[in-house]
Design a protein around this motif. Structure first.
Motif, short mmCIF file in Angstrom:
data_model
loop_
_atom_site.label_atom_id
_atom_site.label_comp_id
_atom_site.label_asym_id
_atom_site.label_seq_id
_atom_site.Cartn_x
_atom_site.Cartn_y
_atom_site.Cartn_z
N ALA A 159 22.67 20.18 -39.19
CA ALA A 159 22.81 18.73 -38.99
C ALA A 159 24.29 18.35 -38.89
O ALA A 159 24.67 17.55 -38.04
CB ALA A 159 22.13 17.97 -40.12
N GLU A 160 25.13 18.94 -39.75
CA GLU A 160 26.57 18.66 -39.68
C GLU A 160 27.14 19.16 -38.36
O GLU A 160 27.99 18.50 -37.74
CB GLU A 160 27.29 19.33 -40.86
CG GLU A 160 26.96 18.70 -42.19
CD GLU A 160 27.45 19.53 -43.37
OE1 GLU A 160 27.82 18.92 -44.37
OE2 GLU A 160 27.45 20.79 -43.27
N ARG B 160 26.17 16.67 -35.69
CA ARG B 160 27.00 15.46 -35.80
C ARG B 160 28.39 15.71 -35.22
O ARG B 160 28.93 14.89 -34.48
CB ARG B 160 27.09 15.02 -37.26
CG ARG B 160 27.80 13.69 -37.45
CD ARG B 160 27.71 13.17 -38.87
NE ARG B 160 26.38 12.61 -39.10
CZ ARG B 160 25.44 13.15 -39.88
NH1 ARG B 160 25.68 14.25 -40.54
NH2 ARG B 160 24.27 12.57 -40.01
N ARG C 1 28.14 15.87 -31.39
CA ARG C 1 27.93 14.53 -30.83
C ARG C 1 29.21 13.69 -30.85
O ARG C 1 29.38 12.81 -30.03
CB ARG C 1 26.82 13.78 -31.59
CG ARG C 1 25.45 14.39 -31.38
CD ARG C 1 24.97 14.20 -29.94
NE ARG C 1 23.67 14.81 -29.76
CZ ARG C 1 23.43 15.81 -28.92
NH1 ARG C 1 24.39 16.30 -28.17
NH2 ARG C 1 22.22 16.30 -28.81
N SER C 2 30.12 13.99 -31.76
CA SER C 2 31.38 13.23 -31.83
C SER C 2 32.42 13.75 -30.85
O SER C 2 33.45 13.12 -30.64
CB SER C 2 31.94 13.28 -33.25
OG SER C 2 32.43 14.57 -33.56
N LEU D 64 17.09 14.28 -41.29
CA LEU D 64 18.56 14.28 -41.25
C LEU D 64 19.08 14.87 -39.94
O LEU D 64 20.08 14.40 -39.40
CB LEU D 64 19.12 15.05 -42.44
CG LEU D 64 18.90 14.42 -43.81
CD1 LEU D 64 19.35 15.38 -44.92
CD2 LEU D 64 19.60 13.09 -43.92
N GLU E 107 18.76 12.25 -37.30
CA GLU E 107 19.79 11.23 -37.55
C GLU E 107 21.17 11.71 -37.13
O GLU E 107 22.01 10.91 -36.71
CB GLU E 107 19.78 10.82 -39.02
CG GLU E 107 18.57 10.02 -39.42
CD GLU E 107 18.48 9.77 -40.92
OE1 GLU E 107 19.27 10.35 -41.70
OE2 GLU E 107 17.58 8.99 -41.31
N ALA E 108 21.41 13.01 -37.23
CA ALA E 108 22.70 13.59 -36.85
C ALA E 108 22.86 13.76 -35.35
O ALA E 108 23.94 14.04 -34.86
CB ALA E 108 22.90 14.93 -37.55
#
Length: 165
Positions: free
Chosen positions: A64-65, A68, A71-72, A95, A98-99
């Motif tokens: 998940a991290e 994220r 996606r950034s 999660l 959501e990430a």
């Protein structure tokens, strides 16, 4: 064949990574591998991939991290991300979504279903890329036509001015 999709598989368990990479390769994909989130980021900067398939539960940086972080990153933001988790971890699946994960695969899974889901994600990504290229081409044609219309208006105004003179 260079048009075969390239998948980056991220799995901390070396045995599972090897098995998954071999089976995906046998299914017709080009496969790059990493055993950690930081290794995945390095690999993404080294070679372009069509899809990331990663384990959610990894030390230091979870799937998940990793999602994220991807996606950034502007150049990687649209990369399809599929994460794998155990059935006993529904919260981690939430999660993951959501990430920014596109799909979460629950273990145990049927390999043929995994391949079908991967192929569908890649087909969708390629269709979106084609639409973006088509849109850019249409935008360029609109600009070209607007310039031509502007030039024709100028020529018409000049011809009308000459006719009046």
């Amino acid at each position: 064949m260079e048009d075969r999709p390239r998948i980056l598989v991220v799995e901390p368990n070396k045995t599972a990574l090897s098995v998954l990479a071999r089976r995906l390769s046998d299914a017709g994909f080009r496969v790059a591998t990493a055993d950690s989130g930081s290794g995945a980021i390095a690999e993404l900067h080294r070679v372009p991939v069509d899809l990331l398939l990663a384990e959610i539960s990894m030390p230091r940086m979870s799937g998940a991290e990793l999602a994220r972080l991807i996606r950034s990153h502007v150049q990687l933001a649209d990369l399809p991300i599929m994460l794998i988790t155990g059935r006993s971890a529904p919260k981690s699946a939430v999660l993951a979504y959501e990430a920014g994960a596109d799909d979460v695969i629950l273990k145990p899974f049927h390999f043929e279903v995994l391949v079908a889901r991967i192929e569908r994600r890649i087909a969708r990504m390629r269709a979106v890329e084609q639409l973006a290229q088509d849109k850019a081409a249409l935008d360029a044609r609109v600009v070209e036509r607007a310039i031509q219309i502007g030039e024709l208006k100028e020529q018409l105004a000049e011809a009308q001015a000459r006719a009046r003179a």
